[in-house]
Write an enzyme that holds these catalytic residues in place. Structure first.
Site, PDB file in Angstrom:
ATOM      1  N   GLU A   1       7.456  -6.099   1.678  1.00  0.00           N
ATOM      2  CA  GLU A   1       8.834  -6.031   1.179  1.00  0.00           C
ATOM      3  C   GLU A   1       9.831  -6.051   2.335  1.00  0.00           C
ATOM      4  O   GLU A   1       9.851  -5.137   3.146  1.00  0.00           O
ATOM      5  CB  GLU A   1       9.024  -4.734   0.381  1.00  0.00           C
TER       6      GLU A   1
ATOM      7  N   TYR B   1      22.344   1.924  -1.048  1.00  0.00           N
ATOM      8  CA  TYR B   1      21.134   1.752  -1.852  1.00  0.00           C
ATOM      9  C   TYR B   1      20.658   3.129  -2.287  1.00  0.00           C
ATOM     10  O   TYR B   1      20.679   4.076  -1.495  1.00  0.00           O
ATOM     11  CB  TYR B   1      20.080   1.026  -1.011  1.00  0.00           C
TER      12      TYR B   1
ATOM     13  N   HIS C   1       8.855  -3.174   4.928  1.00  0.00           N
ATOM     14  CA  HIS C   1       7.734  -2.314   4.554  1.00  0.00           C
ATOM     15  C   HIS C   1       6.583  -3.256   4.227  1.00  0.00           C
ATOM     16  O   HIS C   1       6.508  -3.816   3.145  1.00  0.00           O
ATOM     17  CB  HIS C   1       8.109  -1.430   3.357  1.00  0.00           C
TER      18      HIS C   1
ATOM     19  N   HIS D   1       6.269   4.022   1.704  1.00  0.00           N
ATOM     20  CA  HIS D   1       7.730   4.130   1.778  1.00  0.00           C
ATOM     21  C   HIS D   1       8.242   4.788   0.506  1.00  0.00           C
ATOM     22  O   HIS D   1       7.469   5.158  -0.370  1.00  0.00           O
ATOM     23  CB  HIS D   1       8.370   2.763   2.024  1.00  0.00           C
TER      24      HIS D   1
ATOM     25  N   HIS E   1       5.775   4.788  -2.692  1.00  0.00           N
ATOM     26  CA  HIS E   1       5.135   3.528  -2.993  1.00  0.00           C
ATOM     27  C   HIS E   1       4.284   3.049  -1.833  1.00  0.00           C
ATOM     28  O   HIS E   1       4.688   3.155  -0.684  1.00  0.00           O
ATOM     29  CB  HIS E   1       6.271   2.501  -3.244  1.00  0.00           C
TER      30      HIS E   1
ATOM     31  N   HIS F   1      10.765   4.356 -14.846  1.00  0.00           N
ATOM     32  CA  HIS F   1      11.473   3.083 -14.826  1.00  0.00           C
ATOM     33  C   HIS F   1      10.503   1.967 -14.502  1.00  0.00           C
ATOM     34  O   HIS F   1       9.478   2.200 -13.871  1.00  0.00           O
ATOM     35  CB  HIS F   1      12.708   3.084 -13.925  1.00  0.00           C
TER      36      HIS F   1
END
Ligand SMILES: [Fe+2]
Length: 445
Positions: A352, A361, A376, A382, A346, A303
């Site tokens: 973030e 979520y 983060h 994370h 990531h 994605h």
């Protein structure tokens, strides 16, 4: 105005649409001059005043200004004096050492009785320097009283993200209503008052409101370029609604609070400063319904990076590197084949801050709740928690609709340093790291 009157007003509001447009509006016919911005005598005995959100000389595509036709010029005010900053803080954020740890907070506790939106602003952290017009701050708010006073922020624009309770914003340029799922952008310097629209969901008697604010000290938010996406998509300009002119003709004491270089200053005017009868320009507030966001994603595999969900971007002096991006994770279909569908593991040079407006979520099984948030920071690792990883790795990849959540991110090029009140808060979760502790070794050479 009673809450019921305010609600009716909010329902009846009309708007002028289009982000960045040259809007114009008059609350009294004939109040807006034509052919001149500053005629020798403005119509109806009004004063003409320019509000500049950009330097006069910035390129046309970035130039922001509005002409206001008002009962009194803004210059007619007594001296401002310092007042207590309460739980509001401004950059530079130097009271704590930047923390590389992943941090997550529960929602703010209920506010004390009589807390208006301004008093309810609680700074989580930020970066940059207000005097250099760089960086941003993350604030949360909780309020149970409508503002009687008027507020203006000289330090930056405010992106308000309601999570609980509707707001009616009385701004210099008119009225805006926003409910959870919608966001409001108040440009630098535009004065406003926040009225609460909804009664407490817990059956309490006071109206209650809760949400998030991104204060952007740098270049204003704009719509991102679309590149190969084409002429349409993501947040469409026409879905941004600017107010139509509405004014208060009020004589009598009105407190006006100005946030200036990180601190609050107050002056008592002899009239309401929300006295703009007509205006035109593009330095205007907007309300935007996040459910209008045109979500774009994969129809093959993998994605796209979450930048594909950017609603608004505030550029910095380096092309492609935002001072802050506002990103939304809106309801959407997941159809990727042979794809780990939740957000991937990531580490990111960008920092973030994530919040949740409603629902859940898809990268976290629990602990990330509406009104809470996670931070983060630069290069902090994370990603999905163990439960999410196990489930997504084994899932049968049928088309799947994600429709039970509305999460967002303020993503900034500089690390966010927490304020002492955030670093030491009772509602800071202990043991957030544990969500990644159960990730087992699967390696079988
Ligand atoms: Fe990330």
């Amino acid at each position: 105005m009673t809450t019921e009157q305010a609600r009716k007003t909010a329902e009846a509001l009309t708007y002028s649409t289009g982000f960045g447009n040259e809007h114009s509006s008059e609350a009294v016919p004939g109040a807006l001059p034509h052919g001149r911005n500053s005629p020798q005598r403005a119509p109806l005995g009004l004063y003409a005043e320019q509000l500049s959100g950009s330097a006069f000389t910035e390129p046309r595509a970035h130039n922001r200004r509005s002409w206001l036709y008002r009962i009194r010029p803004s210059a007619a005010h007594p001296p401002f004096t310092r007042i207590d900053d309460g739980t509001l803080r401004g950059a530079p954020f130097t009271e704590t050492v930047p923390d590389p740890n992943r941090l997550r907070w529960n929602p703010l506790p209920e506010p004390a009785p009589g807390t208006d939106w301004l008093a309810g602003l609680w700074t989580l952290g930020g970066n940059g320097d207000v005097t250099q017009r760089t960086g941003m701050a993350v604030h949360l708010y909780h309020a149970n009283a409508s503002m009687e006073r008027v507020f203006g922020d000289s330090d930056g624009e405010l992106l308000i993200v309601p999570e609980r309770g509707g707001l009616l914003l009385h701004t210099e340029l008119g009225l805006l209503a926003a409910h959870p799922g919608e966001v409001v952008l108040i440009p630098r310097g535009v004065r406003f008052r926040v009225e609460l629209l909804d009664a407490a969901s817990d059956g309490g008697q006071s109206p209650t409101a809760r949400g998030y604010v991104c204060e952007n000290y740098g270049a204003p938010f704009q719509l991102p370029d679309l590149g190969p996406i084409g002429a349409n998509g993501l947040a469409n300009a026409r879905d941004f609604r600017a107010p139509v002119a509405a004014y208060e003709d009020v004589e009598g004491p009105v407190e006006v609070v100005n946030k200036y270089c990180g601190h609050l200053w107050s002056a008592t005017y002899g009239h309401s400063p929300l006295d703009v009868v007509a205006w035109h320009g593009n330095h205007t507030p907007y309300v935007y319904d996040l459910r209008r966001f045109n979500v774009i994603g994969t129809i093959s595999y993998d994605h796209p990076d979450p930048s594909i969900f950017t609603v608004l971007t505030a550029p910095s002096d380096t092309p492609g590197l935002a001072g802050v991006d506002f990103v939304v994770f809106a309801p959407r279909w997941l159809v990727g084949e042979d794809t780990f569908r939740p957000p991937y593991f990531h580490r990111n040079v960008m920092s973030e801050y994530m919040g949740l407006i409603e629902g859940a979520y898809d990268a976290k099984a629990e602990g990330f709740v509406p009104g809470g948030g996670s931070l983060h920071n630069m290069m902090s690792a994370h990603g999905p928690d163990r439960e999410t990883f196990d489930k997504a790795s084994a899932a049968e990849l049928k088309p799947q609709r994600i429709d039970d959540g509305l999460a967002f991110m303020f993503e900034t090029r500089w690390p966010v340093t927490a304020t002492p009140q955030a670093a030491n808060a009772d509602h800071l979760q202990k043991g957030y790291d544990d969500v990644w502790q159960g990730l087992e070794r699967h390696f079988r050479p």
